[in-house]
Design a protein around this motif. Structure first.
Motif, PDB file in Angstrom:
ATOM      1  N   GLY B 126       0.797  -1.220   0.000  1.00 51.84           N
ATOM      2  CA  GLY B 126       0.000   0.000   0.000  1.00 51.84           C
ATOM      3  C   GLY B 126       0.827   1.266   0.000  1.00 51.84           C
ATOM      4  O   GLY B 126       0.419   2.287  -0.539  1.00 51.84           O
ATOM      5  N   GLY B 127       1.981   1.225   0.615  1.00 54.17           N
ATOM      6  CA  GLY B 127       2.829   2.407   0.670  1.00 54.17           C
ATOM      7  C   GLY B 127       4.045   2.278  -0.222  1.00 54.17           C
ATOM      8  O   GLY B 127       5.005   3.033  -0.087  1.00 54.17           O
ATOM      9  N   GLY B 128       4.043   1.289  -1.114  1.00 58.59           N
ATOM     10  CA  GLY B 128       5.191   1.064  -1.979  1.00 58.59           C
ATOM     11  C   GLY B 128       6.347   0.397  -1.253  1.00 58.59           C
ATOM     12  O   GLY B 128       7.496   0.454  -1.693  1.00 58.59           O
ATOM     13  N   GLN B 129       6.020  -0.243  -0.136  1.00 54.75           N
ATOM     14  CA  GLN B 129       7.087  -0.852   0.668  1.00 54.75           C
ATOM     15  C   GLN B 129       7.551  -2.198   0.121  1.00 54.75           C
ATOM     16  O   GLN B 129       8.416  -2.836   0.697  1.00 54.75           O
ATOM     17  N   VAL B 138       9.969   2.672  -2.759  1.00 56.06           N
ATOM     18  CA  VAL B 138      10.280   3.906  -2.038  1.00 56.06           C
ATOM     19  C   VAL B 138      11.767   4.053  -1.745  1.00 56.06           C
ATOM     20  O   VAL B 138      12.164   5.034  -1.121  1.00 56.06           O
ATOM     21  N   ASP B 139      12.588   3.096  -2.173  1.00 62.71           N
ATOM     22  CA  ASP B 139      14.018   3.307  -1.975  1.00 62.71           C
ATOM     23  C   ASP B 139      14.629   3.888  -3.244  1.00 62.71           C
ATOM     24  O   ASP B 139      13.967   4.074  -4.254  1.00 62.71           O
ATOM     25  N   ASP B 140      15.888   4.212  -3.161  1.00 63.36           N
ATOM     26  CA  ASP B 140      16.503   4.918  -4.287  1.00 63.36           C
ATOM     27  C   ASP B 140      17.181   3.972  -5.265  1.00 63.36           C
ATOM     28  O   ASP B 140      17.979   4.380  -6.084  1.00 63.36           O
ATOM     29  N   ASP B 219      25.451  -2.315  -3.799  1.00 64.03           N
ATOM     30  CA  ASP B 219      24.798  -1.495  -2.756  1.00 64.03           C
ATOM     31  C   ASP B 219      24.222  -2.375  -1.650  1.00 64.03           C
ATOM     32  O   ASP B 219      24.378  -3.592  -1.650  1.00 64.03           O
ATOM     33  N   LYS B 220      23.506  -1.740  -0.741  1.00 66.35           N
ATOM     34  CA  LYS B 220      23.027  -2.442   0.455  1.00 66.35           C
ATOM     35  C   LYS B 220      21.653  -3.076   0.244  1.00 66.35           C
ATOM     36  O   LYS B 220      21.099  -3.667   1.153  1.00 66.35           O
ATOM     37  N   ILE B 221      21.086  -2.854  -0.946  1.00 69.99           N
ATOM     38  CA  ILE B 221      19.716  -3.318  -1.163  1.00 69.99           C
ATOM     39  C   ILE B 221      19.740  -4.628  -1.952  1.00 69.99           C
ATOM     40  O   ILE B 221      20.447  -4.752  -2.960  1.00 69.99           O
ATOM     41  N   LYS B 275       6.667  10.195  -6.823  1.00 65.00           N
ATOM     42  CA  LYS B 275       6.569  11.025  -5.625  1.00 65.00           C
ATOM     43  C   LYS B 275       6.500  10.209  -4.331  1.00 65.00           C
ATOM     44  O   LYS B 275       6.472  10.772  -3.245  1.00 65.00           O
ATOM     45  N   LEU B 276       6.466   8.888  -4.491  1.00 66.78           N
ATOM     46  CA  LEU B 276       6.408   8.049  -3.288  1.00 66.78           C
ATOM     47  C   LEU B 276       7.633   8.248  -2.426  1.00 66.78           C
ATOM     48  O   LEU B 276       7.630   7.954  -1.240  1.00 66.78           O
ATOM     49  N   GLY B 277       8.693   8.687  -3.026  1.00 70.67           N
ATOM     50  CA  GLY B 277       9.832   8.966  -2.160  1.00 70.67           C
ATOM     51  C   GLY B 277      11.166   8.855  -2.841  1.00 70.67           C
ATOM     52  O   GLY B 277      12.177   9.298  -2.311  1.00 70.67           O
TER      53      GLY B 277
END
Lengths: 479, 280
Positions: B126-129, B138-140, B219-221, B275-277
């Motif tokens: 729901g929050g793009g998590q 929501v991460d880069d 990276d860390k993801i 725009k989610l982040g």
């Protein structure tokens, strides 16, 4: 009252007149309209004086403050203006304190002086008083009024009744307009009324007040106090034997009996009450105060005026009916205020409420910040290993113009705010939401949640700078 | 009967049984009867004006022609009228141009929330998590790029990357060496990275190639995060991603929404996700 040359003759005549007013009253359920006699006296004047505080209601909204009404409950814009204070819905907790204050003021005044509110301040009794005053001016004394009520309708009766009801309705209408005026610009409201441009809400409200006032003060009258008002029902628990109320001194008065003509004062076997029933004749609710404190008694003290007038006429000491506590009537000593916890507990709560309001008014913020931490997700891991949290800042602007605010935050070391590089516009009288992200290098976090404080400052346009801050939390991975 | 009524003056109807049981006439008060008849009048009036009797296939329609769906559509029209000026503007703008206009961006985000909930949230949250195996929005870290244009492209056409299964290509010790280097975040320092062809997609710097949707390995993801991350990495190398012929392969398919959603809706969703982040 007739007057005669001889002393005894005038006294007898006065007595006859008095006894003419005799009427037996039973439980008053409104079957018969009460036409109370009007007598002058100290309490009558006091009632006019206290009742005139309601003029504030009719005239207060004409007071201006700057370019607006001084006291203006602007529901449309959700702003309440009271002189230089502007109160937004967010400050409404103060209203609950104000209501608490007035509720306890009622309780405290009742504990001290019985139903003084009913007798001297209540809109129901004041409006009824004015309505019956008009009635008396037009129709005459109670006996005449009863006669005219029973008379067949003819032109004279119609004219009198028409004028009376018209005046009543006008008062009701002005009452309605005055009520609405506090929520509307009052002067503008009058203009709108005369140019037929009033909105439907105002029309409905004014009509309801017009009809309500007309029916309640014109027809229901004391029936409202008896059967509609909850206060009459709970007064029994609000007063005690130390409360000063309008009381008949039964020790002095009983056994009551008419004056026997020619009997000397020494031979008298009766008490001071001469059964003239003047106290009932003047009572606007039609009760017999000699039965003691009762739900119908609104403590208006008009019977005191009536009784004192009679006592003076027959040369007996006044105060057979007086404002006194039951304890004192019984000959006990009046209890000092210190020994009446009811009063000072009420007083303490009232002071607390006032202090709360004073605190609230002195600390009203010009701008206010609320912070919502986004919960989905609680945090996001970024590619460089830093943790990102999302916040929605709700910026409430209570200043009367739009301002720009800068956003800053202090919290975990190395935090970076994204979305706050430019000042944010905050529209006045509104809550302005703004989303920001905060990033903190993962290695700087020492706990799962850490405090973070957001702060907004207005960008100086005038001389004043306002700020507001709010603590929230920064959430990272479980450790 | 009235002639010999044994209970005169008590308003009985004259019906008397067993000497003293009689029927009394106590009509309800006038106001009650008035409201009773008024409610019957209302009932008839309502029946004439509104859908009423369920006779036959459909109920009687009523002369006002009122329907529930009609009222619903009226409400919908009102909403659309409020939205129309924004929607008209959005029609002629690209996603990037929408982002340049603050008020349009605010409108787009508010009006796309439902779209996101319907079409994106089932996988991405729901929050793009993100969800299990589904990328975080929501991460880069963007597999295919985080500009609003690429996001729009991703939504329109969908994405499906492939990675070969290496179960039969790598020896166990080679596998372990690669897993270790990736876990350390330095795959390029392991000679096998170049020798076994990882470099072709994940790049000389190990940061992945966005055109292919190859993940950044430095990276860390993690694309497929797990409790035992090393095991997850091993699994991905062994079975590949979307690799036909290996039933254990990772499935990572972003469906195409170009035909299910209108162009404007896709545009709006791209702005929303951007725009989610983490839009770039």
């Amino acid at each position: 009252m007739g007057s005669s040359n001889t002393d005894s003759g005038s006294a007898d005549k006065a007595l006859d007149d008095i006894y003419d007013d005799y009427q037996q009253w039973e439980l008053n359920t409104g079957g018969e309209t009460i036409h109370a006699k009007r007598v002058s006296g100290f309490w009558r004047n006091l009632k006019w004086l206290t009742g005139s505080t309601w003029l504030l209601f009719f005239l207060g909204y004409f007071v201006r403050w700057g370019d607006r009404q001084a006291v203006f409950f602007d529901i449309g814009n959700r702003q309440f203006h009271i002189f230089n204070f502007t109160i937004l819905p967010q400050d409404f907790w103060m209203l609950s304190l104000l209501l608490l204050f007035f509720a306890l003021l009622l309780a405290a005044s009742t504990a001290l002086f019985g139903r003084v509110y009913c007798g001297f301040f209540c809109f129901q009794t004041i409006w009824t008083d004015v309505y019956t005053w008009i009635e008396e001016k037009l129709e005459g004394a109670p006996a005449k009024r009863r006669k005219i009520d029973k008379a067949k309708m003819d032109f004279t009766k119609f004219r009198i009744k028409f004028v009376k009801h018209a005046l009543w309705l006008i008062i009701g209408f002005v009452t309605g307009v005055s009520f609405v005026a506090w929520f509307y610009d009052g002067i503008q409201l009058w203009k709108d009324i005369f140019s037929f441009q009033v909105g439907s809400t105002a029309i409905i409200t004014i009509s309801m007040f017009t009809v309500g006032t007309y029916v309640l003060a014109g027809f229901l009258r004391e029936q409202t106090c008896f059967w509609l008002c909850p206060y009459a029902r709970i007064q029994a628990v609000m007063i005690d034997t130390t409360s000063a109320v309008v009381t008949y001194d039964f020790h002095r008065g009983e056994p009551r009996g008419r004056i026997k003509k020619g009997q000397s004062e020494e031979e008298r076997t009766t008490g001071d009450c001469v059964e003239c029933l003047q106290c009932i004749a003047v009572c606007p609710t039609g009760v017999d105060i000699r039965h003691g404190s009762q739900e119908g008694c609104i403590n208006c003290a008009l019977c005191i005026d009536a009784c004192d007038a009679v006592m003076k006429k027959i040369n007996r000491p006044t105060g057979l009916i007086r404002y006194e506590s039951l304890d004192e009537i019984e000959g006990k000593e009046a209890r000092s205020l210190f020994k009446r916890p009811r009063v000072w507990i009420y007083g303490a709560i009232m002071s607390l409420a006032l202090l709360g309001i004073a605190y609230g008014l002195s600390t009203i913020d010009a701008i206010e910040l609320k912070v919502l931490h986004d919960r989905q997700p609680l945090f996001v891991l970024q590619s460089d290993g830093s943790i990102q949290n999302k916040y929605i800042l709700k910026i409430l602007n209570k200043i009367d113009k739009d301002v720009s605010v800068t956003i800053s935050a202090t919290g975990p070391e190395g935090l970076k705010i994204i979305g706050a590089d430019k000042p944010v516009k905050a529209h006045h009288g509104k809550i302005n939401p703004h989303t920001v992200f905060v990033r903190v290098p993962g290695e700087n976090l020492t706990a799962e949640t850490e405090p973070i404080v957001f702060r907004i400052d207005t960008v100086a346009t005038g001389k004043e700078i306002f700020f507001s801050d709010r603590e929230s939390i920064f959430i990272g991975p479980r450790r | 009967m009235a002639d010999n009524n044994p209970f005169p003056g008590e308003n009985n109807t004259g019906h008397i049984w067993d000497d003293n049981i009689r029927e009394l006439s106590n009509p309800p008060p006038g106001w009650w009867m008035i409201s009773f008849w008024a409610s019957i009048a209302f009932f008839i009036g309502y029946g004439v004006l509104y859908p009423f009797l369920p006779i036959g296939e459909e109920p009687t329609k009523g002369i006002l022609g009122w329907t529930q769906i009609g009222e619903f559509n009226k409400g919908l029209d009102e909403v659309n009228a409020v939205r129309a000026p924004y929607e008209a503007k959005i029609k002629d703008l690209t996603a990037k141009q929408i982002l340049e206009d603050d008020s349009l961006t605010t409108y787009t985000i508010a009006s796309s929330k439902v779209l996101f909930g319907d079409f994106c949230a089932p996988c991405h949250g729901g929050g793009g998590q993100g969800g299990p195996e589904y990328p975080v929005l929501v991460d880069d870290n963007w597999l295919y790029g985080g500009t609003v244009e690429t996001i729009e492209q991703t939504i329109t056409n969908g994405r499906k990357a492939t990675m070969t299964a290496h179960a039969n290509i790598l020896k166990p010790e080679e596998m372990e060496a690669l897993v270790k280097s990736i876990m350390d975040g330095k795959p390029t320092e392991e000679p096998l990275y170049a020798a076994k062809g990882c470099i072709a997609c994940h790049g000389a710097d190990g940061k992945g190639l966005q055109v292919l949707g190859a993940a950044n390995l430095t990276d860390k993801i993690w694309r497929f995060p797990a409790q035992d991350q090393a095991e997850s990495v091993r699994h991905t190398i062994m079975h590949g991603v979307n690799f036909a012929g290996d039933p254990k392969t990772r499935e990572a398919i972003m469906p195409a929404f170009g035909e299910r959603l209108s162009k404007d809706d896709v545009k709006k969703l791209a702005v929303y996700v951007y725009k989610l982040g983490a839009g770039q």
